[in-house]
Design an enzyme around this catalytic site. Structure first.
Site, short mmCIF file in Angstrom:
data_model
loop_
_atom_site.label_atom_id
_atom_site.label_comp_id
_atom_site.label_asym_id
_atom_site.label_seq_id
_atom_site.Cartn_x
_atom_site.Cartn_y
_atom_site.Cartn_z
N LYS A 202 0.77 -1.02 -0.05
CA LYS A 202 -0.04 -0.20 -0.13
C LYS A 202 0.96 1.28 0.14
CE LYS A 202 -3.60 2.39 2.51
NZ LYS A 202 -4.55 2.14 3.47
N LYS A 257 -2.27 -1.45 -3.92
CA LYS A 257 -3.01 -0.12 -3.93
C LYS A 257 -2.17 1.22 -3.66
CE LYS A 257 -6.05 2.00 -0.48
NZ LYS A 257 -6.40 1.95 0.65
C1 PBG Z 1 -7.65 3.10 5.79
C2 PBG Z 1 -7.67 3.18 4.13
C3 PBG Z 1 -7.72 4.06 3.22
C4 PBG Z 1 -8.25 3.58 1.97
C5 PBG Z 1 -8.45 2.41 2.29
N1 PBG Z 1 -8.53 2.00 3.48
C6 PBG Z 1 -7.10 5.50 3.29
C7 PBG Z 1 -5.70 5.70 3.85
O1 PBG Z 1 -4.93 4.83 4.03
O2 PBG Z 1 -5.40 6.69 3.89
C8 PBG Z 1 -8.13 4.42 0.98
C9 PBG Z 1 -9.32 3.91 -0.21
C10 PBG Z 1 -9.52 4.85 -1.17
O3 PBG Z 1 -9.00 5.93 -1.43
O4 PBG Z 1 -10.62 4.65 -1.90
N2 PBG Z 1 -6.32 2.60 6.10
#
Ligand code: PBG
Length: 333
Positions: A202, A257
């Site tokens: 991520k 992601k």
């Molecule tokens: C939480 C999380 C996030 C997203 C999914 N789970 C935000 C982040 O990490 O700041 C983002 C998903 C999206 O932007 O559609 N940890």
């Protein structure tokens, strides 16, 4: 080598492309409703369906309205959903403890969805950011997001989700070692078959902006970004290290992601690990496509179908996308 010997005019690659049927005959990738995972924002209360201003066409649902929506979508072939709670500011604190309060509405929502749609896969995010007043995914100690203290809360959150009937927990917090501790707590507590889909790679991305809006995450307080735990977008080998560690710790599936700018990571990881691999077309990707199509700069349906196929071609087995309801009706036609 054999490609190089191809000669025009005996070889004309356009012959096959001339007709729709022959294009379809040779198509290498396919998109099915089973490839789609619908991320859903849930709010507490009832009878509410609020549009998220930075994500036109995406709503925060109260559970009663969501169940009605699911009636239609399950009928259209919806296979799995991913739940994200929107927590009121007054329930947030430094430690994000509402994440594992038994009265948290997300647990009740999981039970209700499971009861109505026993075959629908339920994936729940594991991370503290919807619940912390500083907006970080972990607990802050001495100005830093503390890895090991955060793990304790993530275990607690995961056990509560498993208890409620969630099929797959998806840790998105990027703490080191969380897959391993969640896996062993599941094994020790009789949740042997609850799966873990780790957000293994991520990246720290500006494309999560609209999501923060959607879950009422507000502006991050110090530290002002998530770079000390989410990955640097300059790196690719590092994500292979992340993925290999999560697999060793017991991840059943992995996720890359965001989606579109990270196709190279999807391909590399699929080739290296042969794991069930998912990607998340995140909120910013959604909003970019929506804005461009609302201005008529691109055709919405064509663009979305193309992007989905690109994820599949890159090696994704499934895609988290806010376009799932739209795609289910496209696929029907
Ligand atoms: C939480 C999380 C996030 C997203 C999914 N789970 C935000 C982040 O990490 O700041 C983002 C998903 C999206 O932007 O559609 N940890």
């Amino acid at each position: 080598m054999k490609y190089i010997s191809r000669k025009f005019p005996n070889t004309r690659l356009r012959r096959i492309r001339m007709k729709s049927f022959s294009r379809k005959m040779v198509s290498e990738n396919f998109l099915s409703h089973n490839d789609l995972i619908w991320p859903v924002f849930l709010s507490n209360g009832d009878k509410s369906r609020d549009e998220i201003s930075s994500m036109p066409g995406v709503y925060r649902y109260s559970i009663d309205i969501l169940l009605k929506e699911l009636d239609i979508l399950v009928e259209q072939g919806l296979n799995a959903i991913a739940l994200f709670p929107m927590i009121k500011s007054e329930l947030k604190n430094e430690r994000g403890s509402y994440a594992f309060e038994p009265k948290n509405f997300i647990f009740e929502a999981v039970r209700k969805i499971k009861k109505e749609y026993p075959k629908l896969g339920i994936i729940c995010d594991v991370a503290l950011d919807p619940y912390t007043n500083h907006g970080h995914d972990g607990i802050i100690i001495n100005g830093k997001v503390d890895n090991d203290k955060t793990l304790e809360n993530l275990i607690n959150q995961s056990l509560n989700l498993a208890e409620a009937g969630c099929d797959i927990v998806a840790p998105s917090d990027m703490m080191d070692g969380r897959v391993g501790v969640i896996r062993s707590s599941f094994e020790n507590n009789g949740f042997n078959n609850v799966m873990i889909m780790s957000y293994a790679a991520k990246y720290s991305s500006s494309l999560y902006g609209p999501f923060r809006d959607a879950v009422n995450a507000g502006k991050l307080t110090e530290p002002r970004n998530k770079k000390s735990y989410q990955m640097d977008y300059a790196n690719s080998n590092e994500s292979m290290h992340e993925i290999s560690m999560d697999i060793a710790e017991g991840a059943d599936m992995i996720m890359i992601k965001p989606g579109l700018p990270y196709l190279d990571i999807i391909t590399k990881s699929k080739q290296l690990f042969s794991m069930p691999t998912f990607t998340y077309q995140v909120s910013g990707e959604y909003s970019m496509i929506m804005s461009a199509s609302e201005l008529d700069y691109i055709n919405k349906e064509d663009a979305i179908l193309e992007l989905m196929m690109c994820f599949k071609r890159a090696g994704a087995d499934g895609i988290f996308t806010y376009f799932t309801p739209f795609l289910l009706s496209c696929l029907k036609n």
